[in-house]
Design a protein around this motif. Structure first.
Motif, PDB file in Angstrom:
ATOM      1  N   ILE A 111       0.825  -1.211   0.000  1.00  0.00           N
ATOM      2  CA  ILE A 111       0.000   0.000   0.000  1.00  0.00           C
ATOM      3  C   ILE A 111       0.858   1.261   0.000  1.00  0.00           C
ATOM      4  N   PRO A 114       4.102   0.855  -3.430  1.00  0.00           N
ATOM      5  CA  PRO A 114       3.782  -0.021  -4.566  1.00  0.00           C
ATOM      6  C   PRO A 114       4.862  -0.032  -5.644  1.00  0.00           C
ATOM      7  N   HIS A 115       5.644   1.040  -5.727  1.00  0.00           N
ATOM      8  CA  HIS A 115       6.693   1.117  -6.749  1.00  0.00           C
ATOM      9  C   HIS A 115       7.727   0.002  -6.597  1.00  0.00           C
ATOM     10  N   LEU A 118       6.176  -2.795  -8.463  1.00  0.00           N
ATOM     11  CA  LEU A 118       6.060  -2.480  -9.888  1.00  0.00           C
ATOM     12  C   LEU A 118       7.407  -2.531 -10.602  1.00  0.00           C
ATOM     13  N   ASP A 134       3.846  -2.879 -16.578  1.00  0.00           N
ATOM     14  CA  ASP A 134       2.459  -2.510 -16.886  1.00  0.00           C
ATOM     15  C   ASP A 134       1.481  -3.546 -16.343  1.00  0.00           C
ATOM     16  N   LYS A 136       1.905  -5.518 -13.781  1.00  0.00           N
ATOM     17  CA  LYS A 136       1.857  -5.422 -12.319  1.00  0.00           C
ATOM     18  C   LYS A 136       0.904  -4.314 -11.874  1.00  0.00           C
ATOM     19  N   GLN A 137       0.887  -3.224 -12.616  1.00  0.00           N
ATOM     20  CA  GLN A 137      -0.036  -2.140 -12.299  1.00  0.00           C
ATOM     21  C   GLN A 137      -1.477  -2.639 -12.429  1.00  0.00           C
ATOM     22  N   LEU A 138      -1.744  -3.376 -13.486  1.00  0.00           N
ATOM     23  CA  LEU A 138      -3.068  -3.971 -13.672  1.00  0.00           C
ATOM     24  C   LEU A 138      -3.364  -4.955 -12.552  1.00  0.00           C
ATOM     25  N   TYR A 139      -2.355  -5.721 -12.166  1.00  0.00           N
ATOM     26  CA  TYR A 139      -2.543  -6.748 -11.136  1.00  0.00           C
ATOM     27  C   TYR A 139      -2.976  -6.146  -9.802  1.00  0.00           C
ATOM     28  N   ILE A 140      -2.267  -5.116  -9.348  1.00  0.00           N
ATOM     29  CA  ILE A 140      -2.586  -4.575  -8.022  1.00  0.00           C
ATOM     30  C   ILE A 140      -3.841  -3.708  -8.027  1.00  0.00           C
ATOM     31  N   THR A 141      -4.277  -3.248  -9.194  1.00  0.00           N
ATOM     32  CA  THR A 141      -5.475  -2.405  -9.242  1.00  0.00           C
ATOM     33  C   THR A 141      -6.749  -3.180  -9.567  1.00  0.00           C
ATOM     34  N   GLU A 142      -6.615  -4.282 -10.335  1.00  0.00           N
ATOM     35  CA  GLU A 142      -7.825  -4.964 -10.791  1.00  0.00           C
ATOM     36  C   GLU A 142      -7.838  -6.480 -10.596  1.00  0.00           C
TER      37      GLU A 142
END
Length: 254
Positions: A111, A114-115, A118, A134, A136-142
């Protein structure tokens, strides 16, 4: 009887005295931490030998396999008391990411930083690295689903419990700084199989929660205004002593 403890940095004794730890070599630090861990303190209260298998940064999956291996190889026996202090679920490698990849040191780390997740993957293939960042960004958001870990963790606990029951080994489980179960869905709840009498604070309290209830800053590795909430935090020697006292009382009840 030998007290055998398994866990991560909270079991290894990291943070017991940060000023001294920072002056030591890696090997010296490991020995110093274990000598000032809750495991050592508890062994003195129980008047038994101890073996501290805690390793900083360790995952629940690695603990799980180490415990099974030690039992099968005759290292753990009926005369021992085994204590497992589970870590963060997010340290486990997962089958839906490239081999060896895991998510974060803890939920708090994911939390707040997150970087680090990523940007953690680096290879000689820049195109793949860019894709994976990219994704990983999708993974943690959706995509991320805590209940995946809830299902896995229930299976860890039940397997180890049943194995120790079969072999007649005394054991205790507890959570260090993060609960093994977070927002468990009713349809996936099999906790009725878990023997809570051998699990300190089961699904109610971690040892970080327990220490926070003391409302004391001087029992922590870092004693600033964020001592209760900061992601990277360990007890100091006094904090580990409090944990040892609580586990001793729990052991005497069962």
């Amino acid at each position: 009887m030998i007290l055998r403890a398994y866990g991560d940095s909270w079991t290894a004794g990291e943070g017991c005295d940060r000023k001294i730890e920072d002056t030591l070599t890696k090997e010296e630090k490991i020995l110093f931490q274990k000598e000032n861990s809750w495991v050592k303190s508890l062994s003195i209260k129980l008047n038994v030998e101890y073996i501290n298998n805690g390793i900083s940064g360790y995952s629940n999956l690695k603990m799980f396999n180490d415990i099974i291996g030690d039992l099968k190889n005759g290292i753990i026996n009926k005369n021992d008391l085994v204590i497992i202090m589970w870590s963060s679920s997010l340290r486990d490698t997962v089958p839906f990411l490239p081999n060896g990849e895991w998510v974060s040191w803890s939920v708090k780390h994911l939390i707040e930083e997150p970087h680090k997740f990523l940007n953690s993957y680096k290879s000689e293939d820049i195109n793949f690295d860019n894709f994976f960042t990219d994704f990983k960004q999708l993974y943690i958001t959706e995509i991320f689903n805590q209940n995946y870990y809830n299902i896995v963790n229930q299976n860890y606990v039940i397997f180890i419990q049943k194995m120790f029951e079969f072999y007649g080994v005394r054991y205790i489980m507890c959570d260090s700084f993060e609960s093994m179960l977070i927002d468990l869905h009713k349809k996936d709840d099999i906790t009725h199989i878990i023997d809570k009498t051998h699990y300190w604070g089961f699904n109610k309290q971690t040892f970080r929660d327990f220490l926070n209830e003391n409302k004391k800053t001087d029992i922590w590795e870092y004693q600033d205004e964020k001592y209760k909430s900061r992601a990277s935090q360990h007890p100091n020697k006094e904090g580990y002593e409090i944990i040892a006292n609580e586990l001793y009382k729990f052991i005497k009840k069962i």
